[in-house]
Structure formats: structure tokens, C-alpha cells
Design an enzyme around this catalytic site. Structure first.
Site, short mmCIF file in Angstrom:
data_model
loop_
_atom_site.label_atom_id
_atom_site.label_comp_id
_atom_site.label_asym_id
_atom_site.label_seq_id
_atom_site.Cartn_x
_atom_site.Cartn_y
_atom_site.Cartn_z
CB CYS A 248 47.23 44.03 38.35
SG CYS A 248 48.05 45.83 38.50
CE LYS B 127 48.13 48.76 32.24
NZ LYS B 127 47.43 48.00 33.28
NE ARG C 227 43.59 53.96 36.11
CZ ARG C 227 44.79 54.79 35.77
NH1 ARG C 227 44.62 56.02 36.02
NH2 ARG C 227 45.80 54.19 34.97
CD GLU D 145 58.78 47.52 29.56
OE1 GLU D 145 58.70 46.55 29.60
OE2 GLU D 145 59.03 48.51 30.29
CE LYS E 205 44.83 47.96 29.58
NZ LYS E 205 45.06 47.79 30.93
C1 PBG Z 1 45.23 47.12 36.10
C2 PBG Z 1 44.38 47.34 34.90
C3 PBG Z 1 43.96 48.68 34.25
C4 PBG Z 1 43.40 48.07 32.79
C5 PBG Z 1 43.73 46.71 32.76
N1 PBG Z 1 44.27 46.13 33.83
C6 PBG Z 1 44.15 49.80 34.44
C7 PBG Z 1 45.17 50.66 34.87
O1 PBG Z 1 46.24 50.37 34.57
O2 PBG Z 1 45.14 51.65 35.68
C8 PBG Z 1 42.87 49.15 32.01
C9 PBG Z 1 41.61 48.58 31.21
C10 PBG Z 1 40.58 49.07 30.57
O3 PBG Z 1 40.67 50.62 30.57
O4 PBG Z 1 39.77 48.66 29.81
N2 PBG Z 1 46.64 47.46 36.24
#
Ligand code: PBG
Length: 336
Positions: free
Chosen positions: A128, A207, A217, A245, A260
Site C-alpha cells: 500500500c 476491504k 493508523r 469485488e 477485512k
Molecule cells: C493500509 C492498511 C490499513 C490496515 C491494513 N492495511 C489501514 C487503512 O486502510 O487505513 C488496517 C489494519 C488494522 O486496522 O489492523 N491501507
């Protein structure tokens, strides 16, 4: 007057409690179980620190240095954990996420160190851009008539470069979590072109834009500076869209699909597993972790029992793999 149960034709014949009478009978008829092999342990590795630093909103979780992450990974492998998932916090962020695909970036260095310390461990990298972008969004941004746009197709190239750089460092599995359209195809194409045909893609296929990511975050220092992620992550209300998706990611050649967050989306997990029969992962996210940790700290919940019940629920709903910050604790609990 005779008791109704005394009448022979009204005798209670069906007694589900027979199969719950003793721990041995309960174990004998148990339908699902959690194994340490099912667990994936996430790590936050940071270029900005000199020693491990606690994440305030996630008690028991730390940002680690490269050296520390290698040692923690080796410890996890010793406990029977098969796989770890890496998130990186770079020292420098910019508008092109250049540290996401730098050959000596923080994740790339961590992968190499872990492979040295624990060669048998399956290393997964989160693909990411949000941790590497100065604005904290998961793609390239543009201001269009005062509105922040997250550019889809322009971001794919950077995601693909990131995945290839992770594979080059030795990652076994790359896990795109950005939710740009077409990223699985773009990543597969780039991996194959670079001769990483055997690198597995585990896509965060369904997601959702979730408030449950709050603590993460903090840990990953990846909150968007302005706006939110609702133009790319999914709306919590949509189940059929989640299936579409997932179908797209499978078509684009995802090897493993993920749902997720976990607990609030067990229905999605169930439907995805039923419909596609793919190897399916679930992410027990940071907010789910923080809730139980806080209650347990106050003595309101028994942490071990609550966590094992959550893990059982994920398995029952169809998860083959569970990403969880409790993996190391669970490994210990299962041994006893
Ligand atoms: C990156 C990402 C996130 C999470 C995993 N990969 C955060 C987001 O999408 O803002 C969240 C994982 C967690 O809350 O444990 N994009």
C-alpha cells in the site's frame, strides 16, 4: 395430576446436552478449531526509531527496528507461527511514495533480515502507499476543482513497482490493501514480467472503509491528512458489492482473498467462502484488538477466553487464515 414428562409418549428423547456432558465428549464432537498454523502475525517496522516503541492505542504492540523485527520473527517461528505480515514506517514521505518501492526501503530491509533470521517463515508484505505518501492516501492524489481525487490508474504503476521490490527482497506473498481497481492484475503482470511467477498474491479483496482501523493508523502513522478513504474502500452496508469485488480479484488472479475487518463482517466472510471456495483470510483489525485489550485491562473480559472465542468464530465463518495481533499469545495459549 401426573407430570407431562411422566407420560411415555411425551418422554424427552432428544437431549442435545448429552454431547456437552464432559470436556472429552465436547472435544470429540467439536466442529472447528484454531491452530497456530492458521495465524498470521503483523509487525510494524520503523526507520524512525532506534529501539522498540509501544503503540499507545494497541497495548502489547510495538514499532520495531529492522534488527528487532528479525528477532521477533524468529521468536514467532519458534512458537510455531508460520507467517508474518509486514508494515513499514519510512523516515521520509513524499507525493510519489518513493520509499514504498526503494530497494533499500524499510520493508525491503526487514524482509531480508527476517529471511536470514527465520528462513522457514512465510513472509507477507502489505502493499500500500498510504504509509509512504505525505498526504496519507493509498494512491496518487490530485486536486480537481477543490476536490481531492485519488487517481486509480496512475497509482497502479507504483503499487506494482512496490510489489516487485518486495518480491525481489524475498517476500513470499504480497498483500495489496489499497483498494484501487485493477491492482491485482497490474501486480501479477509486473511480478511475472520480473520473473517472480511464484510470488503469491493475497488480496485484501473485500476491504471496508472502517472506523475499526483507528489504532492501526497510529501504529503505521498512515492516517490521511485530509478527507477519508471512502472513495476507494467499501461502504459498510454492501454485501453483494463485496462479492463482486472478490470475483474481480479472483479473475485478476488473486491466490488468496481477504475480508477485512473481521468481527463486524463475519457474514461477508461466510458468503465469500461459500460462493468462491477460495483460500480465504480474515483480518482481525486493530480496533477489534484495542476493544478487547481495554476491557481485559479493566478486568471486564477474560482476554484469553474472549480471543479464542473470536478466533473460533472466524474459523466457523470460513476463514482459513487469520491475521491477528494476538498470534504470539494464541500460540502460547494453544500449547497449554
Ligand atoms: C493500509 C492498511 C490499513 C490496515 C491494513 N492495511 C489501514 C487503512 O486502510 O487505513 C488496517 C489494519 C488494522 O486496522 O489492523 N491501507
Amino acid at each position: 395430576m401426573p407430570q407431562p414428562s411422566a407420560k411415555p409418549n411425551q418422554r424427552l428423547l432428544k437431549r442435545p446436552r448429552r454431547l456437552r456432558a464432559t470436556p472429552a465428549i465436547r472435544a470429540l464432537v467439536r466442529e472447528t478449531g484454531v491452530q497456530v498454523e492458521d495465524l498470521i502475525l503483523p509487525f510494524f517496522v520503523s526507520e524512525k526509531i532506534r529501539k522498540k516503541t509501544p503503540v499507545a492505542s494497541m497495548p502489547g504492540v510495538f514499532q520495531l527496528t529492522v534488527k528487532e523485527v528479525a528477532a521477533e520473527a524468529a521468536k514467532a517461528a519458534k512458537a510455531g507461527i508460520r507467517s508474518v505480515l509486514l508494515f513499514g514506517i519510512p523516515a521520509k514521505k513524499d507525493e510519489r511514495a518513493s520509499q514504498a518501492y526503494a530497494a533499500d526501503g524499510i520493508v525491503q530491509r526487514a524482509v531480508r533480515a527476517i529471511k536470514k533470521a527465520a528462513p522457514g517463515l512465510v513472509v507477507i508484505t502489505d502493499v500500500c502507499l498510504c504509509e509512504y505518501m505525505s498526504h496519507g492516501h493509498c494512491g496518487i492524489t490530485e486536486l480537481e476543482g477543490g476536490h481531492l481525487q485519488i487517481l486509480n490508474d496512475e497509482s497502479l504503476e507504483l503499487l506494482a513497482k512496490t510489489a516487485v521490490s518486495h518480491a525481489a527482497a524475498g517476500a513470499d506473498i504480497v498483500a495489496p490493501s489499497d483498494m484501487m481497481d485493477g491492482r491485482v492484475r497490474a501486480i501479477r503482470t509486473a511480478l511475472d514480467a520480473a520473473n517472480f511467477k511464484h510470488t503469491v498474491i493475497m488480496s485484501y479483496a473485500a476491504k471496508f472503509a472502517s472506523a475499526f482501523y483507528g489504532p492501526f493508523r497510529d501504529a503505521a502513522e498512515s492516517a490521511p491528512k485530509s478527507g477519508d478513504r471512502k472513495s476507494y474502500q467499501m461502504d459498510a452496508a454492501n454485501a453483494l458489492e463485496a462479492l463482486r469485488e472478490v470475483a474481480l480479484d479472483i479473475e485478476e488472479s488473486a491466490d488468496i482473498v481477504m475480508v477485512k475487518p473481521g468481527l463486524p463482517y463475519l457474514d461477508i466472510l461466510w458468503r465469500v467462502k461459500e460462493k468462491f471456495g477460495m483460500t480465504t483470510a480474515v483480518y482481525n483489525v486493530s480496533g477489534e484488538y484495542a476493544m478487547v485489550k481495554t476491557a481485559a485491562k479493566n478486568g471486564w473480559l477474560n482476554e484469553r477466553d474472549t480471543v479464542l472465542e473470536m478466533m473460533t468464530a472466524f474459523k466457523r465463518a470460513g476463514a482459513d487464515l487469520i491475521v491477528t495481533y494476538w498470534a504470539q499469545d494464541i500460540a502460547g495459549w494453544l500449547k497449554k
